[in-house]
Design an enzyme around this catalytic site. Structure first.
Site, mmCIF file in Angstrom:
data_model
loop_
_atom_site.group_PDB
_atom_site.id
_atom_site.type_symbol
_atom_site.label_atom_id
_atom_site.label_comp_id
_atom_site.label_asym_id
_atom_site.label_seq_id
_atom_site.Cartn_x
_atom_site.Cartn_y
_atom_site.Cartn_z
ATOM 1 C CG HIS A 207 45.217 -4.224 0.260
ATOM 2 N ND1 HIS A 207 44.692 -5.298 -0.454
ATOM 3 C CD2 HIS A 207 44.317 -3.986 1.359
ATOM 4 C CE1 HIS A 207 43.621 -5.796 0.342
ATOM 5 N NE2 HIS A 207 43.353 -4.618 1.190
ATOM 6 N NE ARG B 118 45.439 -3.734 12.990
ATOM 7 C CZ ARG B 118 44.776 -2.763 11.910
ATOM 8 N NH1 ARG B 118 43.919 -1.857 12.689
ATOM 9 N NH2 ARG B 118 45.206 -2.705 10.903
ATOM 10 C CB CYS C 150 46.468 4.169 15.654
ATOM 11 S SG CYS C 150 45.283 2.567 15.935
HETATM 12 C C1 PEP Z 1 41.307 2.482 12.096
HETATM 13 O O1 PEP Z 1 40.264 1.681 11.670
HETATM 14 O O2 PEP Z 1 41.201 3.474 12.449
HETATM 15 C C2 PEP Z 1 42.743 1.677 12.171
HETATM 16 C C3 PEP Z 1 43.738 2.111 12.430
HETATM 17 O O3 PEP Z 1 42.555 0.398 11.537
HETATM 18 P P1 PEP Z 1 42.751 0.274 9.951
HETATM 19 O O4 PEP Z 1 42.794 1.610 9.310
HETATM 20 O O5 PEP Z 1 43.734 -0.547 9.486
HETATM 21 O O6 PEP Z 1 41.094 -0.494 9.799
HETATM 22 MG MG MG Z 2 40.219 -0.623 11.648
#
Ligand code: PEP
Ligand code: MG
Length: 755
Positions: free
Chosen positions: A367, A510, A680
Site C-alpha cells: 500500500h 470500484r 486497468c
Molecule cells: C488488477 O488486478 O489488475 C487491478 C487493476 O486491480 P488491483 O491491482 O487493485 O488488484
Molecule cells: Mg485486482
C-alpha cells in the site's frame, strides 16, 4: 592479561581525553592503541579499517611492526581479522596460529603472539573495522575483557564515522564508513530524486558515550527500563490497541523482550564497562543487529525488528522523549528512509518537502508503494538494513527507474543524475504539450486514456494529464490509510469530491477490494494459507453486506443528479454480479423512499480478473454495462504466479501467447456483445503493453497518471491497423515458436514509435 591500569572506565576516560586533543588523526589513533594495550595488559593492539574496496587496512598498531601500518591490507574475509569483519562477531582464541583461518603476514611480525581477541567495530549494525589485542602467552580472554574491548570499539566507531581518517587514505582506498554507497533494491515507484536523508525512526543522537558516574548511569538505565515495561503493559491493557494501529501481537512480543533478562543483563553489563546508558543501548542493539542481519531465518529477522523498535523506545525514554521527535525542520528535499511503513505514515509528511522514499521492506504492490506512486515520488524497497546505512542529513539519490540508491554520492554521480532529472523534466514538458491533443492514432482510431486513482491527491491529475476520466478508482485506499473504518459521511465526501473534480469526465468507482494482502489495520484478520485466493474483494463484500451496502449507498448519494459508474472486483461467478446488482437496487429503493436525489444514470460493471469468468463471458456481458480487465490479478491466476513474490513474479512474460490470446478473446467477445471493455492493470501503463493492447482491439485503457504522457505519445504515432496486422499472425502461430516481445520491439523501432 588483567586490566592493570584501572579497568575499562579509566580507559574510557583516557580515550575521551585523547579524542578531545588537538592532534592529527594518525597521532590520535596511535595514542589510542597504546592506551588500549596498556590498559588491557596486551602486548599488541591494532586497528584495521574497512575500506571502500572491501579490504581491511592496518591503520595503527602497538606491538606489531610499525612499518606495516597502511601497508598491510587484508581481503575482507582473509585471516582472523577478516573473519571477525565478515561475521561481525568477536573471535577469542588462545592459539591463533593454529586456527585454520590464520593468515601469516611476515611484515607484521605477529608470529610470536599466540592469543588473539578481535572484535568488530560496529555502528548501526555495519562493520567499519576490526580492533584486535594479542598476547604472547596462550590464554583465553575472559568475558569482562571482551566486554571492555567491545566498548572501546564503539569509541573507535565514532572516530571512523566522523570521517577524520579519510585524510590518511589514498584515493580509492578511503574508509568505507562515510564513503559513497550504492545499493540495489526493487522498484516501488518510478522517478529520480536527489535529496537528504530523514530517518523515519530517528536515532537518538548520543553526545556522550562515557559515563561520569556509572552507578548513577545504571540507575538511569533501570528507571528507563521500568518505565518502558510499564508503558507497554498500559498499552496492552488499554483494550483499544488495535484501534491505535499497533498490533497486539507485536506489543506482546515487545513486552516479552522488555522483560527478557538476557537483554537487560547485556545493557547493564555495557553500562558497567563505563558507557552512558544511551551508548549501552546503541552498543547492544548494534551488536544484535549485526548478528541477526547475517541470519537468513525470516523469523529471527522479524524478531530483530521488534527488538529494534524496543531499542528506539528505550532510547527515547532515556532522552526524555515520549514520541519520535517533531518533524518541523525537515529539509526541503526530504528523502525518508524506513524499515517499513504504512501508507498513512507516508501521508503524514509534508508533500512539499517529500522527494523520495527508501524502505528495507516493501514490494511494489504494497500500500505504501501505491501511495508513493500517487504522490509521484520515487521509491525503492528491499534495501537491506536501509535505516542503518545512512545518517540523517546525508546526501542521497533515489533512482526509482532502476531500483537503486546512492548514499553520499560522488559529485560525478550527482551531476549525472541531476542531468537525468533535467532530461525527465524536459520529457514531461513535452508530454504536457500533448495534453490537449485528442488521443487518436495515425490511422484515425480514438483510444480513450483514463487514469487510475484512489486518493484526493490524485484528483489534480485528471486535468493535468488531459485524461478522459478515471477508469479505476480504488476505493479501498481511503479505508487503508485511516486508523478506523471511514464513516458514511467521510465516504460520501470523498466520492463527491472525486465527481466534482472530474466534472463531465466519467469516473469508475470500484467497490472495496480489500482482504488478501490489502488488510485494514482495524479489522479482524483471518489467517489464510492463500490470501490471494481467499476471502477478499466482492467475496468479503457479499458475506458482510453491511459494509458493501454502506459503500454503495454513499456512492449513490454522491452520484445524485449525475451519471454514476460502479464496478465490482474479483467476480468469479455471474451469480455474484447478480447479487451485487441486487444490493444496488435495494439501496436505490431505500434512497428513493427517503427522498434523496438519485443518479441520472447508473452503469454497473465487472472486473475481469478471475479465469473462471472467461468461461462465462457471454452470460456476464449480457448482464453488465461494461467490463474492465484487471490484468494484474488475471495474469497471476492464469500463470499461477504470486504477483507479490519477487522469486516468481517476473517468471512469465505478459507479452506471451497465452495471456495475449486471453486478452484478445475478451476484447472480441465484448465488441461482439456491444459492451465497452477497458483494461486497468499495470500492463496498460507500460508503453509496449499499451501498444499490444491496441493491436488486439482495446480502445480504452486506464493507467497510472505518470504513464499517460508516454503512452499518449506512442498512440499519436501508431498505426493501429498495421499493429494488428503484425500481431495477428504471431498470436495465431503455434505458441512458443515466436518471441513476441522481441517482435513487438522490432515493430516499434521500424515504425519509430517512442517507447
Ligand atoms: C488488477 O488486478 O489488475 C487491478 C487493476 O486491480 P488491483 O491491482 O487493485 O488488484
Ligand atoms: Mg485486482
Amino acid at each position: 592479561m588483567r586490566s592493570a591500569s584501572g579497568g575499562p572506565r579509566v580507559l574510557l576516560r583516557r580515550l575521551r581525553e585523547t579524542m578531545a586533543e588537538q592532534v592529527s588523526a594518525q597521532e590520535r589513533l596511535d595514542k589510542i592503541v597504546v592506551l588500549i594495550a596498556a590498559n588491557m595488559v596486551a602486548e599488541v593492539c591494532s586497528v584495521y579499517v574497512l575500506r571502500v574496496d572491501n579490504t581491511l587496512e592496518l591503520y595503527a598498531t602497538e606491538g606489531l611492526n610499525r612499518e606495516a601500518v597502511h601497508q598491510t591490507v587484508l581481503n575482507a574475509e582473509e585471516g582472523l581479522v577478516g573473519r571477525v569483519a565478515s561475521e561481525a562477531t568477536p573471535l577469542n582464541l588462545n592459539d591463533a596460529q593454529n586456527h585454520p583461518a590464520f593468515s601469516f603476514r611476515p611484515e607484521t611480525g605477529e608470529e610470536i603472539y599466540h592469543s588473539f581477541l578481535g572484535v568488530p567495530i560496529l555502528r548501526a549494525g555495519n562493520t567499519l573495522g576490526v580492533l584486535v589485542v594479542q598476547n604472547r602467552a596462550k590464554r583465553t580472554y575472559v568475558e569482562e575483557e571482551l566486554e571492555a574491548l567491545q566498548t572501546t570499539a564503539m569509541v573507535l566507531a565514532e572516530l571512523i564515522a566522523s570521517g577524520e581518517l579519510s585524510a590518511l587514505a589514498k584515493p580509492g582506498h578511503e574508509p568505507a564508513a562515510r564513503h559513497s554507497l550504492h545499493k540495489s533494491g526493487s522498484i516501488l515507484s518510478d522517478g529520480i530524486a536527489l535529496g537528504h536523508v530523514v530517518l523515519h525512526e530517528p536515532r537518538v543522537v548520543i553526545n556522550n558515550y562515557i559515563a561520569e558516574d556509572p552507578v548513577a548511569e545504571t540507575g538511569r538505565l533501570d528507571a528507563a527500563l521500568t518505565k518502558l515495561r510499564a508503558d507497554l503493559d498500559r498499552l496492552l491493557e488499554r483494550g483499544d490497541v488495535a484501534e491505535g494501529g499497533e498490533h497486539r501481537e507485536v506489543l506482546d512480543a515487545y513486552r516479552m523482550f522488555a522483560n527478557d533478562q538476557g537483554w537487560s543483563h547485556k545493557l547493564r553489563e555495557a553500562v558497567a564497562t563505563g558507557l552512558t546508558a544511551e551508548a549501552a543501548v546503541e552498543r547492544v542493539q548494534s551488536d544484535t543487529r549485526a548478528r541477526m542481519l547475517r541470519s537468513i531465518d525470516p523469523y529471527l529477522r522479524d524478531r530483530l525488528h521488534d527488538l529494534e523498535d524496543l531499542g528506539h523506545r528505550l532510547m527515547r525514554q532515556l532522552a526524555g522523549q515520549q514520541h519520535a521527535p517533531p518533524r518541523e525542520q525537515l529539509p526541503d528535499n526530504t528523502i525518508v528512509i524506513a524499515r517499513s511503513m504504512g501508507p498513512a505514515a507516508l501521508l503524514d509528511y509534508d508533500p512539499r518537502q517529500l522527494r523520495g522514499l527508501v524502505l528495507e521492506e516493501g514490494t511494489a504492490n504494497s500500500h505504501v508503494s501505491i501511495v508513493a506512486r500517487a504522490l509521484g515520488i520515487p521509491a525503492v524497497g528491499g534495501v537491506p538494513n536501509a535505516p542503518g546505512i545512512a545518517d540523517p542529513g546525508d546526501a542521497i539519490i533515489v533512482d526509482g527507474t532502476s531500483g537503486s540508491i546512492y548514499i553520499r554520492p560522488s559529485s560525478e554521480i550527482e551531476a549525472a543524475f541531476a542531468e537525468r532529472v533535467r532530461f525527465r523534466a524536459h520529457r514531461r514538458a513535452q508530454y504536457l504539450a500533448l495534453r490537449d491533443r485528442p488521443s487518436v492514432t495515425r490511422d484515425g482510431q480514438a483510444v480513450e486514456l483514463m487514469i487510475n486513482a484512489g486518493l484526493i491527491i490524485d484528483l489534480p491529475h485528471i486535468d493535468d494529464t488531459g485524461s478522459a476520466g478515471i477508469g479505476l478508482f480504488r476505493t479501498e485506499l481511503q479505508f487503508m490509510v485511516g486508523l478506523s473504518l471511514p464513516r458514511a459521511a467521510d465516504q460520501l465526501a470523498l466520492y463527491r469530491s472525486v465527481l466534482d473534480a472530474a466534472g463531465d469526465k466519467p469516473v469508475t468507482f470500484r467497490t472495496l477490494d480489500i482482504g488478501g494482502d490489502k488488510v485494514l489495520p482495524y479489522m479482524e484478520t483471518v489467517d489464510e494459507e492463500n490470501p490471494a485466493l481467499g476471502w477478499r474483494a466482492i467475496r468479503l463484500g457479499l458475506d458482510r453486506p453491511g459494509l458493501l451496502r454502506g459503500q454503495i449507498r454513499a456512492l449513490l448519494r454522491a452520484g445524485g443528479g449525475r451519471a454514476l459508474r460502479i464496478m465490482f472486483p474479483m467476480i468469479s461467478d455471474v451469480a455474484e454480479f447478480d447479487t451485487a446488482k441486487s444490493l444496488v437496487e435495494h439501496e436505490l429503493t431505500y434512497l428513493r423512499h427517503h427522498g434523496h436525489a438519485l443518479p441520472e444514470r447508473i452503469s454497473l460493471g465487472s472486473m475481469v480478473e478471475v479465469p473462471a469468468l472467461l468461461y462465462q463471458l457471454d452470460e456476464l456481458l449480457e448482464r453488465v454495462d461494461f467490463i474492465s480487465v484487471g490484468s494484474n490479478d488475471l495474469f497471476q491466476f492464469i500463470f499461477a504466479v504470486d504477483r507479490g513474490n519477487p522469486k516468481v513474479a517476473s517468471r512469465f512474460d505478459t507479452m506471451s501467447v497465452p495471456i495475449l490470446r486471453v486478452l484478445r478473446d475478451i476484447a472480441r467477445k465484448a465488441r461482439a456483445a456491444g459492451k465497452p471493455v477497458s483494461l486497468c492493470g499495470e500492463m496498460a501503463s507500460d508503453t509496449l503493453g499499451a501498444l499490444v493492447l491496441i493491436a488486439m482491439g482495446y480502445r480504452s485503457l486506464s493507467l497510472s497518471a505518470t504513464a499517460l504522457g508516454p503512452v499518449k505519445a506512442m498512440v499519436l504515432e501508431l498505426d493501429a491497423d498495421k499493429a494488428e496486422a503484425m500481431l495477428t499472425p504471431l498470436l495465431d502461430a503455434p505458441a512458443g515458436s515466436i518471441p513476441i516481445r522481441q517482435r513487438l520491439m522490432e515493430f516499434a523501432e521500424m515504425m519509430q514509435l517512442p517507447l
